[in-house]
Design a protein around this motif. Structure first.
Motif, PDB file in Angstrom:
ATOM      1  N   GLY A 166       0.805  -1.217   0.000  1.00  0.00           N
ATOM      2  CA  GLY A 166       0.000   0.000   0.000  1.00  0.00           C
ATOM      3  C   GLY A 166       0.836   1.265   0.000  1.00  0.00           C
ATOM      4  O   GLY A 166       0.421   2.303  -0.531  1.00  0.00           O
ATOM      5  N   LEU A 167       2.032   1.196   0.587  1.00  0.00           N
ATOM      6  CA  LEU A 167       2.906   2.358   0.640  1.00  0.00           C
ATOM      7  C   LEU A 167       3.346   2.796  -0.751  1.00  0.00           C
ATOM      8  O   LEU A 167       3.617   3.976  -0.983  1.00  0.00           O
ATOM      9  N   THR A 168       3.399   1.858  -1.694  1.00  0.00           N
ATOM     10  CA  THR A 168       3.809   2.186  -3.065  1.00  0.00           C
ATOM     11  C   THR A 168       2.914   3.259  -3.661  1.00  0.00           C
ATOM     12  O   THR A 168       3.385   4.214  -4.283  1.00  0.00           O
ATOM     13  N   LEU A 169       1.603   3.113  -3.476  1.00  0.00           N
ATOM     14  CA  LEU A 169       0.669   4.089  -4.024  1.00  0.00           C
ATOM     15  C   LEU A 169       0.867   5.459  -3.384  1.00  0.00           C
ATOM     16  O   LEU A 169       0.792   6.494  -4.056  1.00  0.00           O
ATOM     17  N   LEU A 170       1.139   5.484  -2.091  1.00  0.00           N
ATOM     18  CA  LEU A 170       1.323   6.757  -1.400  1.00  0.00           C
ATOM     19  C   LEU A 170       2.607   7.442  -1.840  1.00  0.00           C
ATOM     20  O   LEU A 170       2.646   8.674  -1.987  1.00  0.00           O
TER      21      LEU A 170
END
Length: 388
Positions: free
Chosen positions: A14-18
């Motif tokens: 999920g951190l990738t999108l952020l």
């Protein structure tokens, strides 16, 4: 989402999108500043020749950069969740700059990427096309092309039911009024309500005038009077204001395009305002030089814009950290335990604030904020994760 999915395949977290969102928001700011420099270079060339490096122009660029970097709404938008509006803003600013520099084919390419960001992207392109139609000397027909493409895309998206992520239901008070029978909320119905019953949307604007004012500050205000940027600023800010929930004016992401394009328009308009003030001041002091008064007026306008931006930043930024959705150490430990025990093939339905911990799974959906709703079963095991 398809190009983003390629990056996500390499780093499925999920951190990738952020992180992508942070990079894109910075890129949008850089393009806006590049557009500001283009405007200042053209103004210098028109007034004194291409070799001139003016302290006033440098100061104007610094004010614009400060307004972009210190904009607390940008920090608020990037502090939580993932928003396609960030990507649309980058492509929209690229399109606007390409139109302004008379590169219409490149502009239309960027416009196509704005459209791919979602059905709201069609409204962005529609507004930009209107500005080009009105202000783009020599390229007005391309503004009409952009508007036509945006209208067609919007029709296709809604005709095939691909606008599931829109928030048209939030405009029910504009479409049907605050009381009485209601029906399906469509763009046509909203437009009809605004034309036939202007008191409805004027009342909504008046009720949110304080929040709207705070959102306009980072644009420098004057961008709303610039023919190149007024349509985008007005459309973005009005759509965020007229929708029912105030969260769309409180979260920052809904108005990102207005901030980026607005500050560009403000820089382009400062000179015009300076000229008007100059004429007023010269009327009382005819012995003074036009150039001196013009520079003084421009300094005054720029200082006022910068003071408001810094004041908003000083007021809002200290509050951001307290408003972020945080996961406590105890919750984090519980989530780690849950993630290790939930089967990899299971479908997870999770509270919004912690759903990112399960984003690498094939089947993951959020719990509805207000209860109710139904879910399609995609796996034999379904696990609910509820955060309180």
């Amino acid at each position: 989402m398809w190009p983003i999915a390629a990056v996500y395949a390499a780093w499925p977290d999920g951190l990738t999108l952020l992180v992508l969102q942070d990079v894109v928001s910075v890129a949008a700011g850089l393009v806006a500043i590049r557009w500001v420099l283009d405007i200042l270079e053209r103004q210098a060339h028109d007034e004194e020749g291409p070799a001139t490096v003016d302290r006033l122009a440098v100061s104007t660029a610094i004010v614009a950069m400060t307004a972009v970097v210190a904009n607390p709404w940008l920090w608020q938008a990037d502090s939580f969740d993932f928003h396609m509006e960030t990507f649309a803003t980058l492509f929209l600013v690229l399109a606007g700059r390409a139109f302004w520099t008379h590169r219409p084919r490149a502009a239309l390419l960027w416009c196509s990427l704005v459209l791919c960001s979602g059905d709201f992207g069609a409204l962005y392109v529609l507004a930009l096309g209107l500005s080009v139609l009105l202000a783009g000397k020599g390229i007005r027909r391309w503004g009409l092309v952009a508007m036509t493409a945006a209208s067609a895309w919007l029709a296709v998206v809604h005709a095939f039911g691909m606008a599931n992520g829109d928030n048209l239901a939030g405009y029910v008070a504009i479409a049907y009024g605050s009381s009485g029978p209601t029906g399906p909320v469509t763009l046509g119905r909203i437009t009809q309500g605004m034309v036939v019953h202007p008191a409805r949307w004027l009342a909504v604007i008046w009720g949110k005038r304080g929040l709207l004012y705070l959102n306009v500050i980072p644009t420098g205000f004057l961008g709303l009077a610039n023919p190149w940027t007024f349509a985008v600023g007005a459309m973005v800010l009005l759509s965020a204001t007229l929708i029912g929930p105030t969260v769309f004016l409180q979260s920052g992401f809904q108005a990102l395009a207005a901030y980026a394009v607005g500050i560009v328009g403000t820089v382009g308009t400062v000179g015009i305002v300076g000229t008007v003030l100059t004429l007023v001041m010269l009327a009382g002091h005819p012995s003074r030089t036009n150039r001196g008064w013009h520079r003084a007026a421009t300094w005054l306008v720029g200082a006022g814009i910068l003071a408001q931006v810094l004041g908003l930043c000083a007021t809002m930024l200290p509050r951001h950290e307290r408003s972020w959705i945080r996961v406590s150490a105890h919750q984090a430990a519980t989530l780690r335990s849950a993630a290790s025990t939930i089967p990899s093939h299971a479908q997870v339905i999770s509270s919004d604030g912690v759903i990112g911990r399960f984003s690498a799974r094939r089947w993951v959906e959020p719990l509805p904020w207000k209860g109710g709703g139904s879910y399609a079963l995609h796996a034999r095991t379904v696990v609910f994760v509820v955060a309180s």
